[in-house]
Design a protein around this motif. Structure first.
Motif, PDB file in Angstrom:
ATOM      1  N   GLY A   6      -2.149 -23.320   1.556  1.00  0.00           N
ATOM      2  CA  GLY A   6      -3.465 -22.730   1.355  1.00  0.00           C
ATOM      3  C   GLY A   6      -3.733 -22.343  -0.088  1.00  0.00           C
ATOM      4  O   GLY A   6      -4.888 -22.341  -0.532  1.00  0.00           O
ATOM      5  N   ALA A   9      -4.980 -25.476  -1.855  1.00  0.00           N
ATOM      6  CA  ALA A   9      -6.343 -25.759  -1.398  1.00  0.00           C
ATOM      7  C   ALA A   9      -7.327 -24.763  -2.010  1.00  0.00           C
ATOM      8  O   ALA A   9      -8.412 -25.150  -2.460  1.00  0.00           O
ATOM      9  CB  ALA A   9      -6.413 -25.700   0.123  1.00  0.00           C
ATOM     10  N   ALA A  10      -6.948 -23.496  -2.057  1.00  0.00           N
ATOM     11  CA  ALA A  10      -7.830 -22.464  -2.591  1.00  0.00           C
ATOM     12  C   ALA A  10      -8.115 -22.680  -4.077  1.00  0.00           C
ATOM     13  O   ALA A  10      -9.256 -22.538  -4.525  1.00  0.00           O
ATOM     14  CB  ALA A  10      -7.217 -21.083  -2.357  1.00  0.00           C
ATOM     15  N   CYS A  13     -10.424 -25.711  -4.462  1.00  0.00           N
ATOM     16  CA  CYS A  13     -11.797 -25.387  -4.063  1.00  0.00           C
ATOM     17  C   CYS A  13     -12.485 -24.513  -5.105  1.00  0.00           C
ATOM     18  O   CYS A  13     -13.650 -24.743  -5.439  1.00  0.00           O
ATOM     19  CB  CYS A  13     -11.817 -24.707  -2.698  1.00  0.00           C
ATOM     20  SG  CYS A  13     -11.469 -25.864  -1.347  1.00  0.00           S
ATOM     21  N   GLY A  28     -18.163 -25.385   3.095  1.00  0.00           N
ATOM     22  CA  GLY A  28     -16.722 -25.439   3.279  1.00  0.00           C
ATOM     23  C   GLY A  28     -16.272 -26.743   3.906  1.00  0.00           C
ATOM     24  O   GLY A  28     -15.227 -27.288   3.550  1.00  0.00           O
ATOM     25  N   ALA A  32     -13.474 -29.366   2.584  1.00  0.00           N
ATOM     26  CA  ALA A  32     -12.371 -29.798   3.446  1.00  0.00           C
ATOM     27  C   ALA A  32     -12.285 -31.321   3.459  1.00  0.00           C
ATOM     28  O   ALA A  32     -11.200 -31.902   3.328  1.00  0.00           O
ATOM     29  CB  ALA A  32     -12.557 -29.250   4.861  1.00  0.00           C
ATOM     30  N   LEU A  37      -8.589 -32.016   4.363  1.00  0.00           N
ATOM     31  CA  LEU A  37      -8.067 -30.855   5.091  1.00  0.00           C
ATOM     32  C   LEU A  37      -8.873 -30.614   6.358  1.00  0.00           C
ATOM     33  O   LEU A  37     -10.042 -30.984   6.438  1.00  0.00           O
ATOM     34  CB  LEU A  37      -8.148 -29.608   4.209  1.00  0.00           C
ATOM     35  CG  LEU A  37      -7.379 -29.655   2.896  1.00  0.00           C
ATOM     36  CD1 LEU A  37      -7.743 -28.471   2.028  1.00  0.00           C
ATOM     37  CD2 LEU A  37      -5.883 -29.697   3.158  1.00  0.00           C
ATOM     38  N   TYR A  41      -8.883 -24.940   9.037  1.00  0.00           N
ATOM     39  CA  TYR A  41      -7.795 -24.477   8.158  1.00  0.00           C
ATOM     40  C   TYR A  41      -8.366 -23.985   6.833  1.00  0.00           C
ATOM     41  O   TYR A  41      -8.053 -22.893   6.363  1.00  0.00           O
ATOM     42  CB  TYR A  41      -6.798 -25.621   7.926  1.00  0.00           C
ATOM     43  CG  TYR A  41      -5.752 -25.317   6.888  1.00  0.00           C
ATOM     44  CD1 TYR A  41      -4.658 -24.519   7.202  1.00  0.00           C
ATOM     45  CD2 TYR A  41      -5.858 -25.822   5.599  1.00  0.00           C
ATOM     46  CE1 TYR A  41      -3.687 -24.237   6.254  1.00  0.00           C
ATOM     47  CE2 TYR A  41      -4.890 -25.545   4.645  1.00  0.00           C
ATOM     48  CZ  TYR A  41      -3.806 -24.745   4.971  1.00  0.00           C
ATOM     49  OH  TYR A  41      -2.857 -24.460   4.025  1.00  0.00           O
ATOM     50  N   LEU A  42      -9.229 -24.797   6.221  1.00  0.00           N
ATOM     51  CA  LEU A  42      -9.778 -24.420   4.922  1.00  0.00           C
ATOM     52  C   LEU A  42     -10.702 -23.217   5.035  1.00  0.00           C
ATOM     53  O   LEU A  42     -10.667 -22.320   4.182  1.00  0.00           O
ATOM     54  CB  LEU A  42     -10.528 -25.591   4.280  1.00  0.00           C
ATOM     55  CG  LEU A  42     -11.068 -25.292   2.876  1.00  0.00           C
ATOM     56  CD1 LEU A  42      -9.934 -24.924   1.923  1.00  0.00           C
ATOM     57  CD2 LEU A  42     -11.859 -26.463   2.344  1.00  0.00           C
ATOM     58  N   HIS A  45      -9.051 -19.933   4.649  1.00  0.00           N
ATOM     59  CA  HIS A  45      -8.707 -19.581   3.272  1.00  0.00           C
ATOM     60  C   HIS A  45      -9.946 -19.231   2.444  1.00  0.00           C
ATOM     61  O   HIS A  45      -9.903 -18.333   1.595  1.00  0.00           O
ATOM     62  CB  HIS A  45      -7.901 -20.701   2.631  1.00  0.00           C
ATOM     63  CG  HIS A  45      -6.585 -20.913   3.317  1.00  0.00           C
ATOM     64  ND1 HIS A  45      -5.635 -19.927   3.431  1.00  0.00           N
ATOM     65  CD2 HIS A  45      -6.082 -21.984   3.963  1.00  0.00           C
ATOM     66  CE1 HIS A  45      -4.596 -20.377   4.098  1.00  0.00           C
ATOM     67  NE2 HIS A  45      -4.852 -21.623   4.448  1.00  0.00           N
TER      68      HIS A  45
END
Length: 177
Positions: A6, A9-10, A13, A28, A32, A37, A41-42, A45
């Motif tokens: 995460g 990914a964070a 993003c 979002g 993703a 992703l 899940y995304l 976060h």
């Protein structure tokens, strides 16, 4: 030390949102899709980043996410703490005081040397993250990445950002925490 997926990914993003124009947002689900992703899940976060005031969540048909602060005001530590929490990665369980040869508690007056060393490393790691701003990551990306990747990323952001109405405040006008 292993950070959760995460965190990666964070940061990606947040870097993507740094490219969103003005007060526009990015859904979002679109982010993703961009990173392959699971949306659920995304979104978990992104919600954590919103709670930490790294991102802002905008409701409505043109809603989505945007940075809550300027990229120069967001550090990698802000993002890591939002996703992983404030607790250090290493948590000493004082196992030296357990087991078959453990002594009376009075023998363990000095802190555990392993804990001291690990917390020292944690401080260095956090200092490095606190010294790296989202704007540094974006600048490095635009200057040092294959320009085909930069062009594709910019085109993706331009295509998928959602403009807000003209009465919305820009990031510079929004109240900063």
């Amino acid at each position: 030390m292993k950070l959760g997926d995460g965190v990666e990914a964070a940061i990606h993003c947040a870097a993507m949102l740094a490219g969103v124009e003005g007060d526009a947002t990015m859904p979002g689900t679109v982010m993703a899709e961009a990173f392959g992703l699971s949306p659920s899940y995304l979104l978990k976060h992104l919600k954590a980043l919103t709670a930490a005031r790294v991102l802002e969540s905008v409701p409505g048909p043109n809603g989505g996410y945007r940075l809550a602060k300027l990229p120069e005001q967001i550090t990698l530590l802000d993002i890591v703490v939002a996703i992983e929490g404030r607790e250090p990665a290493f948590r000493c369980g004082e196992i030296r005081q357990k087991g078959s040869y453990a002594l009376d508690a009075s023998a363990y007056v000095k802190p555990c040397g392993i804990n001291v060393a690990m917390l020292k490393a944690e401080r260095a790691y956090r200092t490095a993250l606190a010294g790296t701003r989202l704007s540094d990551i974006v600048t490095d990306f635009t200057e040092n990445t294959d320009q085909r990747i930069v062009a594709a990323s910019c085109a993706f952001v331009a295509l998928n950002q959602r403009p807000q109405n003209s009465k919305a405040k820009t990031i510079n006008e929004r109240k900063m925490p």
